[in-house]
Structures are given as structure tokens and as C-alpha cells.
Design a protein around this motif. Structure first.
Motif, PDB file in Angstrom:
ATOM      1  N   ALA A  89       8.585   2.284  -6.514  1.00  0.00           N
ATOM      2  CA  ALA A  89       7.313   1.567  -6.594  1.00  0.00           C
ATOM      3  C   ALA A  89       7.406   0.319  -5.741  1.00  0.00           C
ATOM      4  O   ALA A  89       8.464  -0.308  -5.646  1.00  0.00           O
ATOM      5  N   LEU A  90       6.306  -0.002  -5.119  1.00  0.00           N
ATOM      6  CA  LEU A  90       6.268  -1.243  -4.357  1.00  0.00           C
ATOM      7  C   LEU A  90       4.849  -1.789  -4.316  1.00  0.00           C
ATOM      8  O   LEU A  90       3.870  -1.069  -4.481  1.00  0.00           O
ATOM      9  N   GLU A 132       1.261   8.047  -5.208  1.00  0.00           N
ATOM     10  CA  GLU A 132       0.040   7.357  -5.614  1.00  0.00           C
ATOM     11  C   GLU A 132      -0.059   6.096  -4.764  1.00  0.00           C
ATOM     12  O   GLU A 132       0.897   5.326  -4.691  1.00  0.00           O
ATOM     13  N   PHE A 133      -1.184   5.912  -4.115  1.00  0.00           N
ATOM     14  CA  PHE A 133      -1.387   4.749  -3.249  1.00  0.00           C
ATOM     15  C   PHE A 133      -2.713   4.120  -3.666  1.00  0.00           C
ATOM     16  O   PHE A 133      -3.762   4.719  -3.509  1.00  0.00           O
ATOM     17  N   PHE A 154       5.892   6.497  -5.799  1.00  0.00           N
ATOM     18  CA  PHE A 154       6.176   7.875  -5.438  1.00  0.00           C
ATOM     19  C   PHE A 154       7.478   8.326  -6.063  1.00  0.00           C
ATOM     20  O   PHE A 154       8.314   7.511  -6.456  1.00  0.00           O
ATOM     21  N   THR A 155       7.594   9.625  -6.186  1.00  0.00           N
ATOM     22  CA  THR A 155       8.795  10.245  -6.728  1.00  0.00           C
ATOM     23  C   THR A 155       9.283  11.266  -5.713  1.00  0.00           C
ATOM     24  O   THR A 155       8.491  12.031  -5.158  1.00  0.00           O
ATOM     25  N   ALA A 156      10.585  11.265  -5.476  1.00  0.00           N
ATOM     26  CA  ALA A 156      11.211  12.243  -4.593  1.00  0.00           C
ATOM     27  C   ALA A 156      12.639  12.456  -5.073  1.00  0.00           C
ATOM     28  O   ALA A 156      13.339  11.486  -5.384  1.00  0.00           O
ATOM     29  N   HIS A 157      13.057  13.696  -5.150  1.00  0.00           N
ATOM     30  CA  HIS A 157      14.400  14.042  -5.624  1.00  0.00           C
ATOM     31  C   HIS A 157      14.662  13.457  -7.019  1.00  0.00           C
ATOM     32  O   HIS A 157      15.766  13.007  -7.310  1.00  0.00           O
ATOM     33  N   ALA A 192       6.229   7.420   3.261  1.00  0.00           N
ATOM     34  CA  ALA A 192       6.470   6.744   1.981  1.00  0.00           C
ATOM     35  C   ALA A 192       7.893   6.187   1.927  1.00  0.00           C
ATOM     36  O   ALA A 192       8.110   5.039   1.517  1.00  0.00           O
ATOM     37  N   GLU A 193       8.868   6.988   2.352  1.00  0.00           N
ATOM     38  CA  GLU A 193      10.254   6.530   2.391  1.00  0.00           C
ATOM     39  C   GLU A 193      10.401   5.329   3.334  1.00  0.00           C
ATOM     40  O   GLU A 193      11.078   4.354   3.003  1.00  0.00           O
ATOM     41  N   ALA A 194       9.768   5.400   4.499  1.00  0.00           N
ATOM     42  CA  ALA A 194       9.850   4.296   5.463  1.00  0.00           C
ATOM     43  C   ALA A 194       9.194   3.033   4.908  1.00  0.00           C
ATOM     44  O   ALA A 194       9.683   1.921   5.133  1.00  0.00           O
ATOM     45  N   SER A 195       8.099   3.195   4.168  1.00  0.00           N
ATOM     46  CA  SER A 195       7.426   2.046   3.551  1.00  0.00           C
ATOM     47  C   SER A 195       8.342   1.361   2.545  1.00  0.00           C
ATOM     48  O   SER A 195       8.434   0.127   2.511  1.00  0.00           O
TER      49      SER A 195
END
Length: 177
Positions: free
Chosen positions: A152-153, A54-55, A144-147, A117-120
Motif C-alpha cells: 500500500a502506498l 486498487e487505485f 495491490f497484492t502480488a505473490h 504497480a511494482e515500479a510505483s
């Protein structure tokens, strides 16, 4: 060599061409084979099956007659595990709103969004928190959700270029409006 001399000149080239093409196809077939170790690396690089994003872009209202860039307008982007990109634009977007589907993403596009998203999140982790007293004109909020792990940021366009790149990619995938 004497057998090649008995082949007319035009046919000699055809035989050589077939041999070269056959060797090239064989080489490509071998290169296409993936070892179990290489496959594990490729699988790890793909997006996780539970990836959601979600952005939200919150922004001051533009002056009458101004439209502003897509990166500086209120917007909501939602990416779901079924590879749907949902987007809503303009004032009034909120986390309570469920926007309509605007695109069905490929697996490569999902992987790209996951990596951005991970890099952000990694880029933001190295920065000092944004002051609660600050009232910037544009704020990015990512969840975001992963694994199975949520992240959140809250950041600003100039503060986190990786988040800006993620938003640019979402804008591109929704059609650039």
C-alpha cells in the motif's frame, strides 16, 4: 549449376524465392523455440495469478464548469485476478463502493499494470513519508497484492511519476474518459 541453366529465367527466380522463404521460415521456427531457462524468465516476467490492484484518486471538487484532467478527478480503479478492470468516477467514490466492470484486460495488459504497480511501490519506498499535516489537492492511494504479499502506498501526482504512469494506463484502458 548446369541444372539451373536448364530452368527458364522466370522459374529460376521462383526456385530461389522458395529456397529463401524456406530458409527464413526454418530460422523463425528455430527462434520461436524457447529453452526451459528462457521460459522461466518469461514466466517470471508475467503478472502473478493473485495480482489485484486498487487505485483511488481523491481530489478537491473542481470549480463549477471545470472538468479537470482524468488524473486529477476523484476516481476508483479496481483490477481483479480474473482480468476485469472496474472503474468509478466522480465525487463519492470510496473503498466501500464496488464499481462496475469497464474492461476485460489481456494478459499483456495485466502484466503491464503489474510492472507499473511494482515500479510505483519501489519509487515510493525511496521517498520520505508525506506529512500528515499536508492537505494536497490530489492524492493517489494504491493497494495491490502480488505473490501473496500486500502493498500500500499514498502519494502525490508530482511526487511519484511511476504512479502517475500507472494511473494514465488505467485511464487509457477504461476508455480515456
Amino acid at each position: 549449376m548446369s541444372s539451373l541453366r536448364s530452368i527458364p529465367a522466370g522459374k529460376e527466380r521462383s526456385a530461389k524465392t522458395v529456397y529463401v522463404w524456406g530458409a527464413a521460415i526454418f530460422t523463425l521456427a528455430l527462434a520461436g523455440c524457447v529453452s526451459p531457462d528462457r521460459q522461466a524468465v518469461l514466466d517470471a516476467a508475467a503478472y502473478p495469478p493473485d495480482f489485484t490492484l486498487e487505485f483511488f484518486v481523491t481530489a478537491d471538487e473542481p470549480l463549477p464548469g471545470e472538468t479537470g484532467s482524468p488524473a486529477n478527478r476523484p476516481a476508483q480503479h479496481v483490477v481483479t485476478p480474473d482480468r476485469k478492470l472496474r472503474a468509478a468516477l466522480g465525487p463519492g467514490v470510496s473503498p466501500r463502493f464496488h464499481p462496475p466492470t469497464t474492461a476485460l484486460l489481456s494478459k499483456a495488459e495485466m502484466t503491464d499494470l503489474y510492472r507499473l504497480a511494482e515500479a510505483s511501490a519501489e519509487a515510493e519506498a525511496g521517498l520520505a513519508p508525506i506529512s500528515a499535516a499536508a492537505r494536497p489537492a490530489v492524492v493517489y492511494q494504491l493497494r495491490f497484492t502480488a505473490h501473496g504479499q500486500p502493498a500500500a502506498l499514498r502519494t502525490l501526482p508530482d511526487r511519484n511519476p511511476k504512479a502517475q504512469a500507472l494511473l494514465d494506463r488505467l485511464v487509457q484502458l477504461r476508455g480515456g474518459r
